[in-house]
Design an enzyme around this catalytic site. Structure first.
Site, short mmCIF file in Angstrom:
data_model
loop_
_atom_site.label_atom_id
_atom_site.label_comp_id
_atom_site.label_asym_id
_atom_site.label_seq_id
_atom_site.Cartn_x
_atom_site.Cartn_y
_atom_site.Cartn_z
N HIS A 116 0.86 -1.23 0.07
CA HIS A 116 0.03 -0.06 0.10
C HIS A 116 0.78 1.25 0.01
O HIS A 116 0.25 2.26 0.44
CB HIS A 116 -0.95 -0.03 1.21
CG HIS A 116 -1.87 -1.17 1.42
ND1 HIS A 116 -2.99 -1.62 0.74
CD2 HIS A 116 -1.50 -2.34 2.20
CE1 HIS A 116 -3.31 -2.78 1.08
NE2 HIS A 116 -2.39 -3.26 1.90
N SER B 72 14.96 19.67 -16.01
CA SER B 72 13.92 20.68 -16.00
C SER B 72 14.38 22.15 -16.76
O SER B 72 15.39 22.48 -16.09
CB SER B 72 13.33 20.97 -14.60
OG SER B 72 12.25 21.99 -14.55
#
Length: 476
Positions: free
Chosen positions: A156, A285
């Protein structure tokens, strides 16, 4: 590529994604060369039964090679007659002036196109299979190198119990092993040609030409093409074949996506356990110079997601193929079949590059284990105390309350105080707990190391078998 080549739309698969090898397989030139090969094989068998003269056959053979493909001329003819295969027949026949009049005798378009498609699909599947085996080999090396590297297991996306990095790599490897078996089954049992059966698959035209030798012609042609044929078919081979091929490719896409998604999570700074290989001048970026984005695994996720969407198209083609055939599958097959292979071809090259050059941070693996590992030791403590006759439910509740307090400390940036809290707990401090001997996590990875190495043996056997098979004269 020159600037002028980008004046019109070009599919990214024609230059950005996939290998030149795969692009060549799905090229227009390769397709038309295979068409001519099939026309020659039909003519060759018909010569055997007296329907074509030796001079006609030699002329057809002379112009059946790739160097005589004239796509520009064929496309100009297609503009006039609006039929791609007939345009190629006319171009072929104009070149082969002696034998051209006998090209396509008794055949229908799909006797040529469908068998050519199967030849292409088979070649493409073999390339995919070879690249999957390469990736599996690289995973096998990772399993060996990190068989005893203990790391935190996550369920999870939450810390669970310790495992080994080798065992995690084993999970990815096992997925690929299933995909290899699936693709091999498809190659051996599903990738069959239409055969040479004429307009609606009844072989009526060939029966009229050849009588009792009708089946012999099909056998001759398919043997020379080195591909098996369906016993029965309509005007096309069953479009269920496309669905099953794309299903196998989609299964592979799932495996690659699973790996890429896990990698993206483990490269994120809160985990920090993996890093993609990085070029020296690579830019992360345009706005944030510090970024180290997982662009390779993100591309795998993107392309596998796209490829898997074709499963519905292939399913619709099969279920909506009315009676002996419809043409409403033709346009989308030109797109999704090559793009499925090219997308996975690109993904497998990236997968291989990641596995070859990935960075594994032992320091961050250890850090995560130190932060969250103590929680994982609560279960074995409960088991030991239960074996001593203690109340498992009471212990579980005490551990639950203590764990919540420990979480609060961790989220405040402090070390995990779990065992200090256990020692101070009135109920638990009265129990026989040997907290000093709990920090050897190698005791809590079960049979993971052994299972990883057993899987690696299976991988080695599979790779060895495949190398022997691929080195033989005819793999499939």
């Amino acid at each position: 590529m020159t600037n002028s080549e980008f004046d019109n739309y070009k599919s990214p698969f024609s230059w950005r994604y996939g290998s030149d090898e795969m692009r060549t397989i799905f090229s227009e030139k390769t397709k038309r060369t295979k068409w001519r090969k099939i026309w020659y094989e039909i003519a060759s068998s018909q010569y055997k039964y007296g329907l074509i003269s030796k001079s006609e056959l030699n002329d057809i053979k002379k112009y059946s090679s790739s160097k005589h493909i004239d796509i520009k001329r064929s496309l100009e003819t297609e503009k006039k007659i609006r039929h791609d295969l007939m345009s190629e027949i006319k171009t072929f026949a104009d070149q082969a002036k002696i034998g051209g009049g006998k090209i396509h005798l008794g055949a229908t378009s799909m006797d040529i196109e469908d068998n050519a498609d199967i030849l292409v699909i088979r070649e493409a599947l073999i390339i995919i299979l070879e690249k999957v085996v390469t990736c599996l080999d690289l995973l096998s090396q990772k399993i060996k190198s990190h068989n005893k590297t203990i790391c935190m297991g996550w369920t999870h996306i939450q810390p669970a119990e310790p495992t080994t990095l080798g065992y995690r790599f084993s999970l990815y490897a096992q997925d690929l092993m299933l995909d290899i078996k699936n693709i091999e089954f498809i190659l051996d049992n599903i990738v069959l040609g239409k055969g040479i059966k004429g307009a609606v698959g009844t072989s009526a035209s060939y029966r009229r030409l050849l009588g009792k030798n009708t089946q012999n012609l099909e056998n001759d042609v398919m043997k020379n093409l080195d591909v098996k044929a369906f016993l029965v078919s309509s005007q096309t081979y069953p479009r269920k074949v496309d669905f099953l091929v794309i299903s196998a490719l989609s299964s592979l896409a799932q495996s690659l996506h699973k790996f890429s998604l896990d990698f993206r999570i483990l490269q994120s700074p809160p985990f920090g356990e993996f890093k993609e290989p990085r070029k020296k001048l690579q830019v992360g970026s345009s706005a944030m110079p510090f970024k180290r984005n997982p662009i390779m695994s993100e591309r795998i996720s993107s392309l596998t997601r796209y490829m898997s969407s074709f499963l519905n198209v292939a399913s619709s083609n099969s279920s909506n193929s009315i009676l002996e055939r419809t043409l409403d599958d033709s346009a989308n097959r030109r797109l999704f079949i090559p793009e499925s292979f090219l997308a996975l071809d690109e993904c497998l090259m990236i997968y291989s590059e990641i596995l070859s050059g990935m960075e594994i941070s032992e320091a961050n693996i250890k850090k995560n284990l130190e932060i969250y590992g103590p929680f994982a030791l609560l279960e074995p403590i409960m088991m030991d105390l239960s074996k001593q006759g203690k109340n498992r439910q009471i212990i579980h509740e005490e551990f639950r309350k203590i764990s919540l307090k420990a979480w609060d400390e961790i989220e405040s940036g402090n070390p995990n105080p779990l065992f200090t809290l256990i020692a101070k707990n009135k109920y638990l401090s009265e129990l026989e707990l040997d907290l000093n001997n709990l920090f050897n996590y190698s005791k809590y990875v079960g049979t993971a190391p052994e299972r990883s190495m057993l899987l690696r043996k299976n991988i080695s056997s599979l790779i060895k078998k495949y190398k022997i098979k691929s080195n033989s004269k005819s793999t499939y």
